[in-house]
Write an enzyme that holds these catalytic residues in place. Structure first.
Site, PDB file in Angstrom:
ATOM      1  N   LYS A 124       1.949  14.706   3.172  1.00  0.00           N
ATOM      2  CA  LYS A 124       1.670  13.390   2.600  1.00  0.00           C
ATOM      3  C   LYS A 124       0.636  12.881   2.507  1.00  0.00           C
ATOM      4  O   LYS A 124      -0.152  12.969   3.393  1.00  0.00           O
ATOM      5  CB  LYS A 124       2.678  12.286   3.607  1.00  0.00           C
ATOM      6  CG  LYS A 124       2.559  10.976   3.023  1.00  0.00           C
ATOM      7  CD  LYS A 124       3.559  10.036   4.080  1.00  0.00           C
ATOM      8  CE  LYS A 124       3.333   8.714   3.782  1.00  0.00           C
ATOM      9  NZ  LYS A 124       4.377   7.789   4.718  1.00  0.00           N
TER      10      LYS A 124
ATOM     11  N   ASP B 133      -2.041   9.964   1.531  1.00  0.00           N
ATOM     12  CA  ASP B 133      -2.085   8.265   1.486  1.00  0.00           C
ATOM     13  C   ASP B 133      -3.224   7.835   0.782  1.00  0.00           C
ATOM     14  O   ASP B 133      -4.175   8.695   0.361  1.00  0.00           O
ATOM     15  CB  ASP B 133      -2.014   8.014   2.987  1.00  0.00           C
ATOM     16  CG  ASP B 133      -1.175   6.592   2.976  1.00  0.00           C
ATOM     17  OD1 ASP B 133      -1.099   5.889   1.985  1.00  0.00           O
ATOM     18  OD2 ASP B 133      -0.875   6.057   4.143  1.00  0.00           O
TER      19      ASP B 133
ATOM     20  N   ASP C 275       5.468  -0.303   1.020  1.00  0.00           N
ATOM     21  CA  ASP C 275       5.953   0.354   2.234  1.00  0.00           C
ATOM     22  C   ASP C 275       7.550  -0.204   2.386  1.00  0.00           C
ATOM     23  O   ASP C 275       7.550  -1.466   2.126  1.00  0.00           O
ATOM     24  CB  ASP C 275       5.442   0.140   3.277  1.00  0.00           C
ATOM     25  CG  ASP C 275       3.998   0.986   3.578  1.00  0.00           C
ATOM     26  OD1 ASP C 275       3.782   1.796   2.289  1.00  0.00           O
ATOM     27  OD2 ASP C 275       3.471   1.033   4.426  1.00  0.00           O
TER      28      ASP C 275
ATOM     29  N   ASP D   6      -1.476   3.457  -9.609  1.00  0.00           N
ATOM     30  CA  ASP D   6      -1.978   3.743 -10.700  1.00  0.00           C
ATOM     31  C   ASP D   6      -0.864   4.377 -11.860  1.00  0.00           C
ATOM     32  O   ASP D   6      -1.096   5.294 -12.383  1.00  0.00           O
ATOM     33  CB  ASP D   6      -2.884   4.932 -10.540  1.00  0.00           C
ATOM     34  CG  ASP D   6      -4.242   4.625 -10.781  1.00  0.00           C
ATOM     35  OD1 ASP D   6      -4.595   3.623 -11.579  1.00  0.00           O
ATOM     36  OD2 ASP D   6      -5.333   5.216 -10.587  1.00  0.00           O
TER      37      ASP D   6
HETATM   38  C1  GLA Z   1       0.558   3.686   4.309  1.00  0.00           C
HETATM   39  C2  GLA Z   1       1.799   4.370   3.988  1.00  0.00           C
HETATM   40  C3  GLA Z   1       3.093   4.222   4.886  1.00  0.00           C
HETATM   41  C4  GLA Z   1       2.573   5.104   6.115  1.00  0.00           C
HETATM   42  C5  GLA Z   1       1.417   4.579   6.778  1.00  0.00           C
HETATM   43  C6  GLA Z   1       0.628   5.106   7.869  1.00  0.00           C
HETATM   44  O1  GLA Z   1       1.046   2.311   4.551  1.00  0.00           O
HETATM   45  O2  GLA Z   1       2.334   3.645   2.623  1.00  0.00           O
HETATM   46  O3  GLA Z   1       3.899   5.047   4.542  1.00  0.00           O
HETATM   47  O4  GLA Z   1       2.177   6.550   5.888  1.00  0.00           O
HETATM   48  O5  GLA Z   1       0.176   4.157   5.578  1.00  0.00           O
HETATM   49  O6  GLA Z   1      -0.647   4.637   8.068  1.00  0.00           O
END
Ligand code: GLA
Length: 444
Positions: A180, A182, A238, A220
Site C-alpha cells: 500500500k 500512501d 479515509d 489526481d
Molecule cells: C493515510 C491513509 C490511511 C492510512 C494512514 C496511515 O491517511 O489514507 O489509509 O494508511 O495514512 O498513516
C-alpha cells in the site's frame, strides 16, 4: 463588519424558514423527485478497462485483513501474529480473506547505514520477513505499507520517495506480496502521476509479484490513468466507523465505476464492520455496497474479539461471491428517490425525508445483482424497476435474497418492491432472466 454580520444572519434565517415551510407544504417526494442515471446494464462493459498493470495480480478484488482501522499507530508484531492466528482459527482465508496487511508504523524512523528500510526494533523485533514467513506457512500472503514521500502519514517513519528501486528489492527479499503506497510529505510540484508509476516499475522489476495498491485519495483522479500502473487505487478520503462517511465514500467511488475491472480496482478504503460505532444494519449496508462496487474487502477490525454477528457479515458467502464474480464489472447507483447527497449531509431537517437508492451491476452467467439501500431515517418501501437497468418491463426473472438466503417462490415481472429498515440494505440476484440478450460478456 456589524452590518455584514446581521445581513448574513438574515439571509441564513430566511433560507432556513423557506426550506422548512416548503418541506411542510410540498412534502419531500414533491421537492425531490425520483432520479435515474439511465444506465443500460446490458451495455455496461466499459472501454476504459483495457489498461492493465502487467503483474497478473488482482483478477478479482483483493480480500484480507489490516490492523489500521482499529489499531492505527499502536500496532506491533504481537497484535499481527495474534490476528493471523485468529484469521486461521475463524477459517477466514477459506472465505477468500488471505492477505494480512501491516499499514503505517512498522518501519523505523531512519534507514540503516546502507540506506535500507528496516522495521521498528521495539514494536517489530522479529522483522518483517519473519511475519511474512509466518503468513506463508499458513497459506496466506503478507502486505506492507510505504509512502510516496519523505515520511509516512501518521507515524512519520522513513518512506520511499527517491528510494523506490531499493525499497522494492527489500520488500521482495522479505517475501512481501502487497504494497500500500500512501501520499504524504512528498516533494512539491510532483503530482501523483509523476510519483506513483516509479514504484510501479520498481515493484515489477523486483523479481516478485507484488500487488500494488495506490493510496493517493483520489487527488489526481487515478481511476483515469492508474490502470496501467497499479492493481487498485483509493478514490477518496479515509474511511471512518461513521455512517455519513460510508455514504460519502460510496458516492465518490461510484463516480469512477467504468474504470474498474480485472487487474485494477477502485478502492473506497477498508471495511469498518466490527469496530462498534455503527449498527448491524449499517454494517450490512457497508459490506453490501462495497461488494457490489467490487471494492477490495479488507477486514478492518480486531479479530481476536470479533462478535458472532459481525463475523456473520464478513462470512456471507453469497455477497462475497458478488464481489469476486469473474465478470469483474463494478455495480453502481442506478436510481434514487429523495434529496441529493449534498442536501442530506447539509440539512439535518431533511432527516424527515425518505432517501432510498437502487444499486445494480451485471454478473457472470447472465445474472444481475441489485441492492435496495435505505439511506433514510425511516423504514421504507423501495421499488426496483427493470426500467432502471435497461430491461424491458415484460422480462421475467427469478430472485434470490442474499441476506435472507432465500429464493422467492414467484418469478418477478417489471420489477419488485421490498421494505427495508432505516440504514439497511437488501441484496438480490436476478437469474433465469427471460428474453435476456447475451451481450453481458461482449468485449471481454
Ligand atoms: C493515510 C491513509 C490511511 C492510512 C494512514 C496511515 O491517511 O489514507 O489509509 O494508511 O495514512 O498513516
Amino acid at each position: 463588519m456589524e452590518y455584514l454580520f446581521w445581513r448574513n444572519l438574515g439571509i441564513v434565517a430566511a433560507v432556513a424558514i423557506f426550506a422548512w415551510k416548503a418541506r411542510g407544504r410540498l412534502g419531500c417526494s414533491q421537492l425531490f423527485d425520483r432520479t435515474h442515471t439511465k444506465w443500460d446494464i446490458r451495455k455496461a462493459v466499459p472501454l476504459e478497462r483495457r489498461m492493465v498493470y502487467d503483474n497478473g495480480l488482482g483478477q478479482t478484488p483483493l480480500m484480507g485483513w489490516s490492523g489500521w482501522n482499529f489499531y492505527e499507530c499502536t500496532i506491533n508484531e504481537k497484535i499481527v501474529y495474534g490476528n493471523m492466528d485468529a484469521l486461521v482459527r475463524l477459517d477466514l482465508p477459506s472465505y477468500g480473506y488471505n492477505y494480512v496487511i501491516v499499514d503505517d508504523c512498522w518501519s523505523a524512523y531512519k534507514r540503516d547505514k546502507e540506506g535500507n528500510l528496516r522495521s521498528d526494533k521495539k514494536t517489530f523485533p522479529s522483522g518483517m520477513k519473519a511475519l511474512a514467513d509466518y503468513a506463508h506457512e499458513r497459506g496466506m500472503k503478507f502486505g506492507l505499507y510505504s509512502d510516496a514521500g519523505r515520511m509516512t502519514c501518521k507515524c512519520h517513519r522513513a518512506a520511499s520517495e527517491g528510494h523506490e528501486f531499493r525499497d522494492a528489492r527489500t520488500f521482495a527479499s522479505w517475501g512481501i506480496d502487497y504494497l500500500k503506497y500512501d501520499n504524504c510529505f512528498h516533494k512539491k510540484n510532483r503530482p501523483s502521476h509523476a510519483r506513483y508509476p516509479v514504484m510501479s516499475e520498481a515493484l515489477n522489476k523486483s523479481g516478485r509479484p507484488i500487488f500494488y495498491a495506490m493510496c493517493e485519495w483520489g487527488e489526481d483522479h487515478p481511476a483515469v490513468w492508474a490502470g496501467k500502473y497499479a492493481n487498485s487505487w483509493r478514490t477518496s478520503l479515509d474511511v471512518k466507523d461513521r455512517w455519513p462517511r460510508i455514504e460519502l465514500l460510496a458516492d465518490d467511488n461510484n463516480l469512477w465505476a467504468s474504470y474498474a475491472g480485472p487487474g485494477g480496482w477502485n478502492d473506497p478504503d477498508m471495511l469498518q464492520v466490527g469496530n462498534g460505532r455503527m449498527s448491524l444494519a449499517e454494517y450490512r449496508s457497508h459490506f453490501s455496497i462495497w461488494s457490489i462496487m467490487k471494492a477490495p474487502l479488507i477486514i478492518g477490525c480486531e479479530l481476536r474479539t470479533i462478535t458472532k454477528e459481525h463475523l456473520e457479515i464478513y462470512k456471507n458467502t453469497e455477497i462475497i461471491a458478488v464481489n469476486q464474480d469473474s465478470l469483474g464489472i463494478q455495480g453502481r447507483k442506478v436510481s434514487r428517490i429523495g434529496q441529493s447527497e449534498v442536501i442530506t449531509s447539509c440539512l439535518t431537517l431533511t432527516k424527515l425525508c425518505v432517501t432510498t437508492q437502487v444499486w445494480a451491476g451485471p454478473l457472470s452467467g447472465d445474472r444481475i445483482v441489485m441492492a435496495a439501500w435505505n439511506r433514510g431515517w425511516k423504514r421504507a418501501l423501495i421499488t426496483i424497476n427493470w426500467y432502471d437497468i435497461g430491461l424491458e418491463p415484460s422480462v421475467t426473472a427469478s430472485v434470490r435474497d442474499l441476506w435472507k438466503h432465500e429464493d422467492w417462490t414467484q418469478r418477478q415481472k417489471d420489477g419488485f418492491e421490498v421494505e427495508i429498515d432505516s440504514h439497511d440494505c437488501g441484496v438480490y440476484i436476478l437469474s433465469n432472466i427471460s428474453m435476456v440478450e447475451l451481450y453481458f460478456n461482449s468485449g471481454r
